[in-house]
Design a protein around this motif. Structure first.
Motif, PDB file in Angstrom:
ATOM      1  N   LEU B  87       0.822  -1.208   0.000  1.00  0.00           N
ATOM      2  CA  LEU B  87       0.000   0.000   0.000  1.00  0.00           C
ATOM      3  C   LEU B  87       0.859   1.263   0.000  1.00  0.00           C
ATOM      4  O   LEU B  87       0.336   2.359   0.076  1.00  0.00           O
ATOM      5  N   LEU B 125      13.314  -1.282   2.996  1.00  0.00           N
ATOM      6  CA  LEU B 125      12.795  -1.212   4.371  1.00  0.00           C
ATOM      7  C   LEU B 125      11.518  -2.042   4.509  1.00  0.00           C
ATOM      8  O   LEU B 125      11.343  -2.775   5.475  1.00  0.00           O
ATOM      9  N   GLY B 129      11.143  -5.247   7.014  1.00  0.00           N
ATOM     10  CA  GLY B 129      10.059  -5.360   7.998  1.00  0.00           C
ATOM     11  C   GLY B 129       9.235  -6.617   7.769  1.00  0.00           C
ATOM     12  O   GLY B 129       8.929  -7.363   8.701  1.00  0.00           O
ATOM     13  N   VAL B 135       6.448  -8.529   9.911  1.00  0.00           N
ATOM     14  CA  VAL B 135       5.315  -7.619  10.039  1.00  0.00           C
ATOM     15  C   VAL B 135       4.356  -7.907   8.894  1.00  0.00           C
ATOM     16  O   VAL B 135       4.791  -8.179   7.770  1.00  0.00           O
ATOM     17  N   LEU B 138       0.387  -5.559   5.004  1.00  0.00           N
ATOM     18  CA  LEU B 138      -0.585  -4.472   5.053  1.00  0.00           C
ATOM     19  C   LEU B 138      -0.116  -3.387   6.023  1.00  0.00           C
ATOM     20  O   LEU B 138      -0.080  -2.200   5.698  1.00  0.00           O
ATOM     21  N   ILE B 139       0.260  -3.813   7.214  1.00  0.00           N
ATOM     22  CA  ILE B 139       0.674  -2.875   8.254  1.00  0.00           C
ATOM     23  C   ILE B 139       1.989  -2.202   7.885  1.00  0.00           C
ATOM     24  O   ILE B 139       2.142  -0.984   7.987  1.00  0.00           O
ATOM     25  N   MET B 140       2.938  -3.004   7.452  1.00  0.00           N
ATOM     26  CA  MET B 140       4.261  -2.462   7.144  1.00  0.00           C
ATOM     27  C   MET B 140       4.151  -1.376   6.091  1.00  0.00           C
ATOM     28  O   MET B 140       4.754  -0.312   6.218  1.00  0.00           O
ATOM     29  N   ILE B 142       1.411   0.299   5.101  1.00  0.00           N
ATOM     30  CA  ILE B 142       0.635   1.455   5.556  1.00  0.00           C
ATOM     31  C   ILE B 142       1.550   2.355   6.385  1.00  0.00           C
ATOM     32  O   ILE B 142       1.590   3.581   6.211  1.00  0.00           O
ATOM     33  N   GLY B 143       2.307   1.734   7.290  1.00  0.00           N
ATOM     34  CA  GLY B 143       3.231   2.495   8.127  1.00  0.00           C
ATOM     35  C   GLY B 143       4.251   3.236   7.273  1.00  0.00           C
ATOM     36  O   GLY B 143       4.500   4.425   7.464  1.00  0.00           O
ATOM     37  N   MET B 144       4.786   2.520   6.286  1.00  0.00           N
ATOM     38  CA  MET B 144       5.774   3.137   5.402  1.00  0.00           C
ATOM     39  C   MET B 144       5.157   4.335   4.683  1.00  0.00           C
ATOM     40  O   MET B 144       5.792   5.376   4.537  1.00  0.00           O
TER      41      MET B 144
ATOM     42  N   LEU C 261      -6.900   3.532   7.150  1.00  0.00           N
ATOM     43  CA  LEU C 261      -5.522   3.266   7.565  1.00  0.00           C
ATOM     44  C   LEU C 261      -5.397   3.392   9.077  1.00  0.00           C
ATOM     45  O   LEU C 261      -4.747   2.562   9.734  1.00  0.00           O
ATOM     46  N   VAL C 264      -6.775   0.311  10.892  1.00  0.00           N
ATOM     47  CA  VAL C 264      -5.881  -0.845  10.901  1.00  0.00           C
ATOM     48  C   VAL C 264      -4.761  -0.621  11.917  1.00  0.00           C
ATOM     49  O   VAL C 264      -4.405  -1.514  12.692  1.00  0.00           O
ATOM     50  N   VAL C 268      -3.985  -2.975  15.231  1.00  0.00           N
ATOM     51  CA  VAL C 268      -2.689  -3.620  15.464  1.00  0.00           C
ATOM     52  C   VAL C 268      -2.096  -3.163  16.789  1.00  0.00           C
ATOM     53  O   VAL C 268      -1.651  -3.961  17.613  1.00  0.00           O
ATOM     54  N   LEU C 274      -3.703  -9.856  13.670  1.00  0.00           N
ATOM     55  CA  LEU C 274      -4.258  -9.752  12.316  1.00  0.00           C
ATOM     56  C   LEU C 274      -4.653 -11.117  11.779  1.00  0.00           C
ATOM     57  O   LEU C 274      -5.471 -11.228  10.881  1.00  0.00           O
ATOM     58  N   GLY C 313       3.715   7.220  11.993  1.00  0.00           N
ATOM     59  CA  GLY C 313       3.986   6.060  11.157  1.00  0.00           C
ATOM     60  C   GLY C 313       5.088   5.201  11.750  1.00  0.00           C
ATOM     61  O   GLY C 313       4.975   3.979  11.816  1.00  0.00           O
ATOM     62  N   ILE C 316       3.967   3.141  14.768  1.00  0.00           N
ATOM     63  CA  ILE C 316       3.204   1.943  14.400  1.00  0.00           C
ATOM     64  C   ILE C 316       4.147   0.852  13.916  1.00  0.00           C
ATOM     65  O   ILE C 316       4.088  -0.307  14.353  1.00  0.00           O
ATOM     66  N   ILE C 317       5.071   1.233  13.022  1.00  0.00           N
ATOM     67  CA  ILE C 317       5.988   0.223  12.487  1.00  0.00           C
ATOM     68  C   ILE C 317       6.820  -0.390  13.613  1.00  0.00           C
ATOM     69  O   ILE C 317       6.981  -1.607  13.702  1.00  0.00           O
ATOM     70  N   VAL C 320       4.833  -2.764  15.816  1.00  0.00           N
ATOM     71  CA  VAL C 320       4.545  -4.028  15.155  1.00  0.00           C
ATOM     72  C   VAL C 320       5.812  -4.853  14.992  1.00  0.00           C
ATOM     73  O   VAL C 320       5.823  -6.065  15.180  1.00  0.00           O
ATOM     74  N   MET C 321       6.914  -4.167  14.652  1.00  0.00           N
ATOM     75  CA  MET C 321       8.179  -4.886  14.513  1.00  0.00           C
ATOM     76  C   MET C 321       8.584  -5.509  15.845  1.00  0.00           C
ATOM     77  O   MET C 321       9.059  -6.632  15.899  1.00  0.00           O
TER      78      MET C 321
END
Lengths: 496, 338, 333
Positions: B87, B125, B129, B135, B138-140, B142-144, C261, C264, C268, C274, C313, C316-317, C320-321
Motif C-alpha cells: 500500500l 525497508l 520489515g 510484520v 498491510l501494516i508495514m 501502511i506504516g511506510m 488506515l 488498521v 494492530v 491480524l 507512522g 506503528i511500524i 509491530v516490529m
C-alpha cells in the motif's frame, strides 16, 4: 445378524469432487450394541464416507437411515440431537478459546464433561485452560469426553488412537466396551489392525469408493482384511514385505555424528551416529522429543546444547539451507509443510534447485527437465494431474517431497514418519526406495510410528523416551521389545 | 520399482474430464483469455460512443494513461504472488518524483538515479520489515506510507531537503508525454521493457520460481533451503523501484510534482492485479493478466468520461466492475478463498 | 503392554497470573500508556480540564468506533477495507437528512443510519461468503462504490447536523461526558453482550481455526456475516460522530482512506492479532485515543506537525516490529 433392524444403515452413498469420484456406492450397517470398524487403504473413500456420515460434507446420492428414519446432517453439531457424536481426526477445538468456551459452542454442559473425564480416569484437567495450552493427547480425550457427554447412541471415532500414548489408547477401548455394553454402537476408524481385531465385533472394508466386504475381524483374519483392502494385485506383497538381510550392512565411518544434543522442552542429551549406506530407525511414543530432534538435524532449530558433526566438521545451522548444503535433507511428516499446492509437479520437484541466491537467474530448461523426469520415473509419480500438486493423492504428494531431494541430491535423508496416512502400495514403493538409496551409499535417518517398519526397512533402531535414547535394538528385536523400550522399560541386553 | 501397486490417482483413468470441465480448467489456467474478451468488448463499446478511440490519437491516449497504472500494478502483482500487498507504492512514487524534481539541478542522471534509489530504499525497508521482522505486509506498507508522507512534508518545509525549486527533468517530460511512433507513446516503451522483464523473470528465472513458491507455501520453501526473507526483500525492492519509475513518469506527464499526485492510482493498482487473475493469497497468477487488467480499467474510465458520468458514478461503477470480474473469476475457476 | 505403561501425566494448569497476563497484558499495558500520555498532556497545558478532555474524547471517538468496526472483522479472521468508505457514506447520508430536521427527526435519522450501515456491511459479508472471493478484494471494490455513492448522494460537501443532536453526541465546548458515555454505552451494551454470546464466541472461533469451528457446529458463513453486521453498527456510530463533530457531510475519498488506515493501525496497536481469533476490542479503543493524543502532545512539545505524522507512522511500524521480534524470540526458545 443382518436381519435385525440396524441402528445405522447407509445404502449406495456416492460422492464426487468434480471429475473425481471419491465414493461410488458404499453400504454400511451398524447394529445396536456393536463396535464396528471401518477399514480401507488411503483413497478407498473411507474418510469421505465418514465426512458424509457426520455432516461435514453433503452426499450426491444414496440413503442414510437411523432406526429406519432418514438422517441428513447439515453440520457436525446436528448429530448430537440425532444421537450421533463424533471425534474427528482433526481436533475440533478452537485453539485460542478456553475449553469452557469451546463447550459453549457445542452446547455441552461442562459438568457432564468433567464427569466423563473423571470416569476416564483423568482428574484435575482445568476447563478454564486455553486449548492451545493443552497437550494434544488430552485434547483428544477432551474431544472424547465431549462426545460422551451428549450420551450418543452412535459414537464415531475417527483415528482417535493415532495421537494417543498407549495408556490413553487403552482408555478409549474401555469407553468402546462400555458404550456397546450399554446398547450403544461405535463406528471405529483406525489404521491399527491389532486394535480392530481386539476390540471390534464387525468390520466393513472399503476399496475404490465402495464397500467390498463385511465380516467379524477375529484373530487370524488379518490376511483376509488386508486382502479385502488391497484387492487381488497387492495382497501377496504385503506379507512378502519382510526382507532377509544379513544383519547390519557393511558400513563405513560414521558420517553424521550427533553429540549431546538437547532442544525444546523434552529432547535431552541425545548421542548417535549414522554411516553411509545405513538406515537408522528412530521410534518413540508421541511427544518424546522426536520432532525437536529432526528439526535440529534439519537445521530448522538450534540445539540448546551439544553439536552435530557432518564428515568430521561441525554443522552450525541457523536455517535449513545450512544443513542442505552439507547434504542433509528433511522430508517432513506433514505434507502441508512440504507441498506447493498451486504449483506444478515440475516446480515442486525443482524447488530446492533455485534456493541459493546465485541460482536466482535464468533456469536451464533442459537440465531441469532431465532432473525432474528422472525423479518422476524413479518414483513412478502419477503425472496426470501435473498442473497443480493439490490435485494429487496423498501418496503422490509424498513422492513429490521425496523426489525433490532425488533431483537435488543429498547424502543424508531425514524421513519423519514418511508413510503416515499413505496407502499400502505407495508405502511399499517408499520402503524399496529407502533400501535402494542406502545401498547406493546414502545415510538415512527415519522416524517411524509404525513399529513394523523398523523390521522392514531399518538396519538398527534407536528408541527415544523422555527425550533420551534409551535403547539401541537390532531390526529384528520384535515389536514387543521396541514397545517396551518406548515405554521406558529397557532390558539389560537392549540397553547396550 | 516395477511395483504394480494400486495407484490412488485422483483422476481414475476411465474418467475423462467432461468438456465443460476442460473449458473450465483452461480458463482457470488462462484468465487472460476471458479478460481480453472483456477488454475488446469495452473498447468496442467505448469507441462506438466516442469514435476518436478508433484514431491513432485515441489509442495513444489509452496506452499513455494505462502505463503508470500498469507499472504500479506490476509491483502489486509480484507482491500478491508472494502472498503480500504493497500500500506504499503511491507514496513511494510521490517521494521519488519529488526527489528527482528537486535534485534535477545536480544533473538529470544523478536525479534519476536518486529517484530509483529512493524507491529501492523504501522497498528495502518494507522487505526487511516484512521478511525479517514478519510484520504483516498491510501494516508495514501502511506504516511506510505515513512515514514517507511525513518525510515529504518535512522535506518540503522551508530549509528541508525537498524545499528547492522543483523542476521535472526534460527526459521525464519527454517520456511522460512524447510519442515513439504512431499510437505508441514513449512511456509505453518503458512499460514494454518492464513487461518483458517481469514475464520472463516470473516464468523462467530462479527468482520468479521462488516468488511463486514463497506465496504458495513459505514453510516448504524454508525446508527446501530457500531463505524466504531474501525473496521477500528482493520482491519489495523491485516493487519499490517500479513504483518510483511510475512516479517519475507521472510527474513527467503532468510536468509537476505534488505530495499526493499518485494516490488516486493506489487502489486501482490493486484492482488491476485482482481482475488480472493474480491471487491475492499468493502462488498463482502472472503479469500478463495484470496488463490486460490495467487496460480494462483505463478504458472503463474513458467510457465513464464519454458517458458524462460524474466522478461519483465513475467510482461506483468502478467498484462494481472490479467486484463482478473478481466474482466471475472465482466462479469459473472454483478456487474459493475459503 | 498396558500393565507396564506409565500413566501419562495430566498437565498442570497454568497459573492465574500467567493467564491474566496472557489475556489482558497488552490491554493493561496500553491503558497504562494512555494514562501516562494523558498525564503528560496535563503537564503541557495550563488549567488542564474539561476542554482538553473533551477535545481528546470527542476527537478520538470517531477513530475508536472505526477501530472497533475493523477489530470485529479482524477477530473473525478477515479484514474490512471498506470501513472508512462506509463511515463517509453514513456521515453524508445523515448530514443530508438532518439538514432541516428537528431533534426528534435527527434521532430517527441516526437510528436509521446505524441500521443502514449494518445492513450494507452485512450485505458485504454476505457477498464475501457467497462468492468465495477474498474479503480484501470485496471490501476494496466496495470502498470505491461507497465513496462514489456518498458523493452521488450529497454532490459535494454539504448537509448539516442538528446542533442539539451534535451536542448530545460529542458534548459542548468543555464537556467530555457525552462522548465518553456514548462510547461506553456502545461498548457495554452492544459489544460485550455480543462478545459473550454464542455468536461472539463463534466470531472468535472462526478467526482462530475455521475448520475446527465448523466441526464444533459453528455455521461459518453465518458467523462471518454477523461479524460484518456488527462491524457495520460500529461504522454507523462512527459516521454519526463525524457528522456531529464536523457539523456537515464530507464525501471525500481521502477521509475514507485516512480512517481506514488509522483503523488498521489502531487494531494492530490494540493487540488484536491480524491472523484473527485473538485480542479484545478494548485494545483498539484505547489505541485510538493513544493515536489521537500523540500528535497533539508532539505539537505542544514544539514538534512540527509534519514530523508528528512521520513519528506516528514510525511508532506503528516499531510497535509491530517489536511484536514480530518478540514472537520470533518466543519461537526460538
Amino acid at each position: 445378524m443382518t436381519d435385525a433392524e440396524p441402528l445405522l444403515h447407509a445404502e449406495a452413498v456416492a460422492k464426487s469432487y468434480g471429475a473425481v469420484r471419491a465414493l461410488r456406492s458404499a453400504d454400511l450397517r451398524v447394529q445396536p450394541g456393536e463396535a464396528h470398524a471401518l477399514l480401507g487403504a488411503n483413497g478407498a473413500g473411507k474418510s469421505t464416507f465418514v465426512k458424509i456420515l457426520t455432516g461435514v460434507i453433503d452426499k450426491d446420492a444414496g440413503r442414510i437411515t437411523m432406526d429406519g428414519e432418514p438422517v441428513a446432517l447439515r453440520s457436525p453439531a446436528e448429530g448430537y440431537e440425532r444421537g450421533i457424536a463424533s471425534v474427528f481426526q482433526d481436533p475440533a477445538m478452537i485453539p485460542d478459546l478456553t475449553v469452557k468456551a469451546n463447550l459453549r459452542l457445542t452446547g455441552t454442559d461442562p459438568a457432564a464433561v468433567t464427569a466423563e473425564l473423571e470416569q476416564l480416569g483423568i482428574h484435575g484437567l482445568d476447563l478454564g485452560e486455553r486449548v492451545s495450552d493443552v497437550p494434544l493427547p488430552f485434547l483428544r480425550m477432551l474431544d472424547l469426553a465431549r462426545a460422551l457427554a451428549h450420551k450418543p447412541r452412535l459414537l464415531i471415532l475417527d483415528e482417535i488412537t493415532a495421537a494417543l500414548p498407549s495408556d490413553l489408547s487403552a482408555k478409549v477401548t474401555e469407553v468402546m466396551a462400555r458404550q456397546t455394553a450399554a446398547g450403544g454402537s461405535v463406528l471405529f476408524i483406525s489404521h491399527r489392525l491389532e486394535e480392530v481385531i481386539e476390540h471390534c465385533d464387525m468390520c466393513t472394508v472399503f476399496r475404490d469408493g465402495g464397500d467390498v466386504a463385511s465380516f467379524a475381524p477375529k484373530d487370524g483374519r488379518e490376511e483376509r482384511i488386508v486382502h479385502s483392502m488391497l484387492g487381488e494385485v497387492a495382497s501377496g506383497q504385503a506379507e512378502e514385505g519382510r526382507r532377509s538381510r544379513a544383519g547390519r550392512p557393511d558400513v563405513g565411518e560414521p558420517y553424521l555424528v550427533v553429540r549431546g544434543v538437547s532442544a525444546g522442552e523434552v529432547l535431552n542429551d541425545v548421542n548417535f551416529s549414522v554411516a553411509p549406506g545405513e538406515v537408522v530407525g528412530i521410534t518413540a511414543l508421541e511427544g518424546q522429543g522426536q520432532e525437536a530432534l529432526f528439526d535440529v538435524l534439519a537445521g530448522a532449530r538450534r540445539p540448546r546444547t551439544g553439536d552435530i558433526q557432518v564428515d568430521g566438521e561441525a554443522l552450525i545451522a541457523r536455517h535449513p539451507a545450512a544443513a542442505i548444503s552439507r547434504g542433509i535433507s528433511l522430508v517432513p511428516a506433514d505434507r502441508t509443510m512440504a507441498i506447493l499446492p498451486k504449483r506444478s509437479i515440475r516446480e515442486n520437484i525443482a524447488l530446492p534447485a533455485t534456493a541459493r541466491f546465485w541460482r536466482w537467474g535464468p533456469i536451464s530448461g533442459r537440465k531441469e527437465t532431465r532432473a525432474v523426469n528422472g525423479a518422476v520415473a524413479r518414483l513412478s509419480i502419477d503425472t496426470r494431474a501435473a498442473s497443480q500438486a493439490r490435485r494429487l493423492s496423498g501418496g503422490n504428494q509424498q513422492k513429490l517431497t521425496i523426489g525433490r531431494w532425488l533431483a537435488e541430491g543429498f547424502r543424508t535423508l531425514l524421513l519423519f514418519d514418511p508413510t503416515r496416512g499413505i496407502d499400502i502400495g505407495t508405502k511399499r514403493q517408499i520402503y524399496d526406495l529407502i533400501r535402494e538409496l542406502a545401498e547406493e551409499g546414502a545415510a538415512v535417518v527415519m522416524y517411524t510410528s509404525e513399529l513394523r517398519e523398523i523390521e522392514l526397512v531399518c538396519d538398527r533402531a534407536l528408541v527415544l523416551y523422555h527425550g533420551r535414547i534409551v535403547a539401541e535394538l537390532p531390526p529384528d528385536a520384535g515389536e514387543e521389545a521396541l514397545l517396551r523400550a518406548a515405554h521406558g522399560f529397557v532390558d539389560a541386553e537392549a540397553g547396550a | 520399482m516395477t511395483s504394480t501397486a494400486p495407484q490412488t490417482a485422483p483422476v481414475p483413468a476411465d474418467e475423462v474430464p467432461s468438456t465443460a470441465q476442460r473449458v473450465r480448467n483452461y480458463l482457470t489456467d488462462h484468465p487472460i483469455v476471458v479478460l481480453s474478451v472483456v477488454f475488446v468488448l469495452f473498447y468496442a463499446v467505448t469507441a462506438a460512443l466516442d469514435p476518436s478511440l478508433f484514431t491513432v490519437q485515441g489509442l495513444r491516449s489509452i496506452l499513455l494513461l494505462a502505463c503508470p497504472l500498469a507499472l504500479f500494478a506490476a509491483g502489486q502483482t509480484i507482491a500478491f504472488l508472494t502472498g503480500g500487498i504493497d500500500l506504499s507504492v503511491a507514496m513511494i512514487a510521490n517521494f521519488a518524483a519529488y526527489v528527482v524534481a528537486t535534485q534535477s539541478g545536480a544533473g538529470t542522471v544523478t536525479a534519476l538515479v536518486l529517484g530509483v534509489a529512493v524507491g529501492a530504499g523504501a522497498g528495502l525497508l518494507n522487505g526487511i520489515g516484512i521478511g525479517i521482522f514478519r510484520v504483516h505486509p498491510l501494516i508495514m506498507t501502511i506504516g511506510m506510507s505515513s512515514v514517507l508522507l511525513g518525510v515529504v512534508s518535512v522535506g518540503q518545509a522551508s530549509g528541508g531537503f525537498l524545499s528547492g525549486s522543483a523542476v521535472v527533468p526534460q527526459v521525464l517530460q519527454r517520456i511522460g508525454g512524447g510519442t515513439l511512433i504512431g499510437p505508441i507513446p514513449l512511456n509505453a516503451v518503458v512499460w514494454a521493457v518492464v513487461s518483458v522483464f517481469l514475464i520472463w523473470m516470473l516464468a523462467r528465472s530462479g527468482l520468479g520460481r521462488n516468488i511463486y513458491a514463497v506465496g504458495d507455501n513459505a514453510t516448504a520453501c524454508r525446508l527446501s533451503g530457500i531463505k524466504v526473507w531474501q525473496v521477500l526483500i528482493v520482491t519489495y525492492v523491485i516493487v519499490g523501484i517500479l513504483a518510483a519509475v511510475a512516479g517519475m513518469i507521472i510527474s513527467g506527464t503532468s510536468g509537476s510534482v505534488g505530495p499526493s499526485q499518485s494516490n488516486s492510482l493506489l487502489l486501482p493498482s490493486i484492482a488491476a492485479a485482482v481482475i488480472g487473475g493474480t491471487s491475492i493469497l499468493g502462488g498463482s497468477g502472472g503479469y500478463g493478466g495484470t496488463i490486460v487488467g490495467a487496460l480494462v480499467l483505463t478504458v472503463l474510465n474513458r467510457l465513464m468520461l464519454t458517458l458524462g458520468a460524474g466522478q461519483a458514478v465513475q467510482q461506483m461503477v468502478y467498484g462494481i466492475i472490479v467486484l463482478a470480474l473478481a466474482w466471475a473469476y472465482v466462479a469459473v475457476s472454483r478456487q474459493r478463498a475459503d | 503392554m498396558t500393565e507396564v505403561a506409565p500413566q501419562t501425566a495430566v498437565p498442570r494448569p497454568t497459573s492465574a497470573v500467567a493467564r491474566f497476563r496472557q489475556r489482558n497484558g497488552w490491554v493493561v499495558g496500553l491503558a497504562l500508556l494512555l494514562a501516562g500520555l494523558i498525564f503528560l498532556r496535563s503537564t503541557q497545558v495550563a488549567n488542564f480540564g474539561g476542554f482538553e478532555l473533551r477535545a481528546l474524547v470527542a476527537g478520538g471517538l470517531m477513530l475508536a468506533f472505526v477501530a472497533m468496526a475493523q477489530g470485529v472483522v479482524v477477530i473473525s479472521g478477515g479484514i474490512n477495507l471498506a470501513v472508512g468508505a462506509l463511515m463517509v457514506l453514513a456521515n453524508c447520508v445523515s448530514a443530508l437528512l438532518m439538514e432541516d430536521a428537528s431533534f426528534a427527526m435527527s434521532i430517527l435519522v441516526a437510528i436509521l443510519t446505524v441500521i443502514g450501515t449494518a445492513l450494507l456491511s452485512g450485505l458485504m459479508g454476505w457477498i464475501i461468503t457467497v462468492s468465495g472471493m477474498p474479503d480484501i478484494v470485496v471490501t476494496l471494490a466496495l470502498h470505491f462504490t461507497f465513496v462514489g455513492l456518498a458523493l452521488f448522494i450529497l454532490g459535494g460537501p454539504g448537509g448539516r447536523a442538528n446542533p442539539d443532536f451534535a451536542n448530545m453526541i460529542v458534548g459542548g465546548f468543555s464537556n467530555p461526558w457525552p462522548a465518553l458515555l456514548w462510547l461506553s454505552a456502545v461498548f457495554c451494551l452492544i459489544w460485550l453482550p455480543f462478545r459473550y454470546s454464542r455468536s461472539g464466541i463463534a466470531t472468535y472461533a472462526i478467526g482462530s481455526d475455521r475448520q475446527a469451528a465448523f466441526l464444533t457446529g459453528v455455521i461459518v458463513k453465518r458467523a462471518r456475516v454477523k461479524a460484518y453486521l456488527i462491524s457495520g453498527v460500529f461504522v454507523g456510530f462512527a459516521g454519526l460522530v463525524t457528522t456531529a463533530l464536523l457539523g456537515s457531510g464530507s464525501p471525500q475519498g481521502t477521509v475514507a482512506l485516512g480512517a481506514l488506515l488509522s483503523s488498521v493501525a489502531a487494531v494492530v496497536l490494540g493487540g488484536v492479532a491480524l491472523a484473527g481469533g485473538r485480542g479484545q476490542l478494548l485494545g483498539p479503543v484505547l489505541a485510538a485515543f493513544v493515536l489521537t493524543l500523540i500528535p497533539s502532545i508532539l505539537l505542544s512539545m514544539g514538534v512540527n506537525s509534519n514530523i508528528a505524522t512521520l513519528l506516528q507512522g514510525l511508532i506503528i511500524i516499531v510497535v509491530v516490529m517489536l511484536g514480530g521480534f518478540l514472537e520470533m524470540k518466543r519461537r526460538k526458545l
